[in-house]
Design an enzyme around this catalytic site. Structure first.
Site, PDB file in Angstrom:
ATOM      1  N   GLY A 196       0.800  -1.218   0.000  1.00  0.00           N
ATOM      2  CA  GLY A 196       0.000   0.000   0.000  1.00  0.00           C
ATOM      3  C   GLY A 196       0.829   1.262   0.000  1.00  0.00           C
TER       4      GLY A 196
ATOM      5  N   ASP B 173      -1.778 -12.723   4.413  1.00  0.00           N
ATOM      6  CA  ASP B 173      -3.146 -12.244   4.558  1.00  0.00           C
ATOM      7  C   ASP B 173      -3.439 -12.149   6.051  1.00  0.00           C
ATOM      8  OD1 ASP B 173      -5.868 -11.881   4.734  1.00  0.00           O
ATOM      9  OD2 ASP B 173      -6.411 -13.672   3.577  1.00  0.00           O
TER      10      ASP B 173
ATOM     11  N   ALA C 151      -5.253  -3.339   5.564  1.00  0.00           N
ATOM     12  CA  ALA C 151      -6.657  -3.077   5.878  1.00  0.00           C
ATOM     13  C   ALA C 151      -7.475  -3.165   4.601  1.00  0.00           C
ATOM     14  CB  ALA C 151      -6.827  -1.693   6.506  1.00  0.00           C
TER      15      ALA C 151
ATOM     16  N   THR D 121      -9.790  -0.994   2.933  1.00  0.00           N
ATOM     17  CA  THR D 121     -10.092   0.429   3.082  1.00  0.00           C
ATOM     18  C   THR D 121     -11.125   0.957   2.094  1.00  0.00           C
ATOM     19  OG1 THR D 121      -8.232   1.014   1.649  1.00  0.00           O
ATOM     20  CG2 THR D 121      -7.803   0.918   4.025  1.00  0.00           C
TER      21      THR D 121
ATOM     22  N   THR E 194      -8.660   4.909  11.594  1.00  0.00           N
ATOM     23  CA  THR E 194      -9.230   5.896  10.692  1.00  0.00           C
ATOM     24  C   THR E 194     -10.098   6.926  11.408  1.00  0.00           C
ATOM     25  OG1 THR E 194     -10.774   6.135   8.815  1.00  0.00           O
ATOM     26  CG2 THR E 194     -11.142   4.294  10.280  1.00  0.00           C
ATOM     27  N   ASP E 195     -10.251   8.087  10.773  1.00  0.00           N
ATOM     28  CA  ASP E 195     -11.177   9.096  11.271  1.00  0.00           C
ATOM     29  C   ASP E 195     -12.634   8.677  11.096  1.00  0.00           C
ATOM     30  OD1 ASP E 195     -11.074   9.266   8.505  1.00  0.00           O
ATOM     31  OD2 ASP E 195     -10.843  11.440   8.427  1.00  0.00           O
TER      32      ASP E 195
ATOM     33  N   TYR F 163     -17.391  -0.055   7.355  1.00  0.00           N
ATOM     34  CA  TYR F 163     -15.949   0.202   7.459  1.00  0.00           C
ATOM     35  C   TYR F 163     -15.601   0.796   8.825  1.00  0.00           C
ATOM     36  CZ  TYR F 163     -11.441   2.486   6.643  1.00  0.00           C
ATOM     37  OH  TYR F 163     -10.132   2.913   6.743  1.00  0.00           O
TER      38      TYR F 163
ATOM     39  N   LYS G  51     -13.413  -0.982  11.892  1.00  0.00           N
ATOM     40  CA  LYS G  51     -12.169  -0.390  12.392  1.00  0.00           C
ATOM     41  C   LYS G  51     -12.241  -0.140  13.904  1.00  0.00           C
ATOM     42  CE  LYS G  51      -9.034   0.727  10.147  1.00  0.00           C
ATOM     43  NZ  LYS G  51      -7.798  -0.023   9.760  1.00  0.00           N
TER      44      LYS G  51
END
Length: 278
Positions: free
Chosen positions: A10, A35, A59, A61, A100-101, A124, A128
């Site tokens: 990524g 994985d 992740a 995403t 994440t936000d 999502y 998270k």
């Protein structure tokens, strides 16, 4: 320091690996090589490498794809971090996990700090939040980094939009959804120092300015003298499947006490991305 980096294919992982000092011993594992959602594979692979720290940059995403494939969302974003936390415990290693936000609902009316209660809107975001909780429950030597609107990795929205503006094309930018745009190189440079600080916890690491994508692209156009045009868009225009927070901007009340270098301003980060002539 022996490091295991997951999700090595990524954009954040590439930026992280590029700025590491050469004296570190690094095993970088792409999704094809490990994985993280495969618990047995994680437990076979990671402890045997005897890492001092695991940096989890793997992740699922794609926010809308999470909505249509919740099984994969929970597997990759919740159970995967749990497996890595268990592997870290077995190896007596630190685990840095990126979140994440989108764990927030966007209704606070001010930037979210580390002590605000999550309230995710999407599959999502919920997956998270679950990943964060499972990491905390499994192993005390953890650093959870929440960030958002990461750009500059080459395959992200902003990088692509700037390339199109440079070519004279018209691009759209959301004008009614806000966050804290975060340059990937600056984020990457702060991950290992957070591990080395030796202070478990959750940290918000994001750009210092609240902005929408229309603001970001308009500033990029002006800074770079780009010939394309930026048009405002609304969330209703896009009609995306997954709900998203209206304002998921982040701030930190704990990072100032760690002595990390402040994140660069948005203009400085855009100038660096656009090139030396900007």
């Amino acid at each position: 320091m022996r490091l295991v980096v997951t999700g090595a294919g990524g954009g954040l992982a590439r930026a992280f690996l590029a700025q590491l000092a050469p004296h570190h011993e690094v095993t970088a594992l792409t999704h094809a090589e490990l994985d993280v959602g495969d618990h047995d594979a994680v437990m076979r692979t990671v402890p045997s490498l005897a890492p001092h720290a695991i940096v989890n940059l793997a992740a699922f995403t794609a926010v809308d794809a999470n909505e249509s494939d919740p099984e994969r969302a929970w597997r990759d974003n919740a159970l995967g971090p749990q497996s890595l936390a268990l592997a870290a415990r077995m190896a007596d290693a630190w685990l840095l996990h990126v979140s994440t936000d989108y764990v927030f609902d966007g209704t606070k009316g001010a930037p979210y700090d580390e002590f605000d209660r999550p309230g995710p809107l999407s599959v999502y975001g919920r997956s998270k939040v679950a990943g964060e909780r499972l990491v905390r429950e499994c192993w005390w030597r953890h650093v959870i980094v929440r960030t958002g609107q990461v750009f500059g990795g080459g395959t992200d929205y902003v990088s692509g939009a700037i390339a199109r503006l440079r070519a004279g094309e018209t691009v759209g930018g959301l004008a009614d959804r806000f966050g804290t745009p975060t340059p990937v190189s600056a984020l990457a440079a702060r991950l290992l120092p957070l591990v080395l600080a030796g202070r478990p916890g959750t940290y918000h690491v994001a750009g210092p300015e609240r902005a929408c994508w229309f603001d970001v692209l308009s500033r990029a156009k002006a800074i770079g003298g780009l010939t394309g045009r930026v048009e405002p868009q609304t969330s209703a225009d896009l009609a995306l499947p997954a709900p998203r927070p209206t304002d998921a901007s982040l701030t930190s009340v704990v990072l100032p006490g760690l002595g990390l270098e402040p994140m660069p301003s948005l203009d400085v980060a855009l100038r660096s991305l656009i090139g030396p002539d900007a």
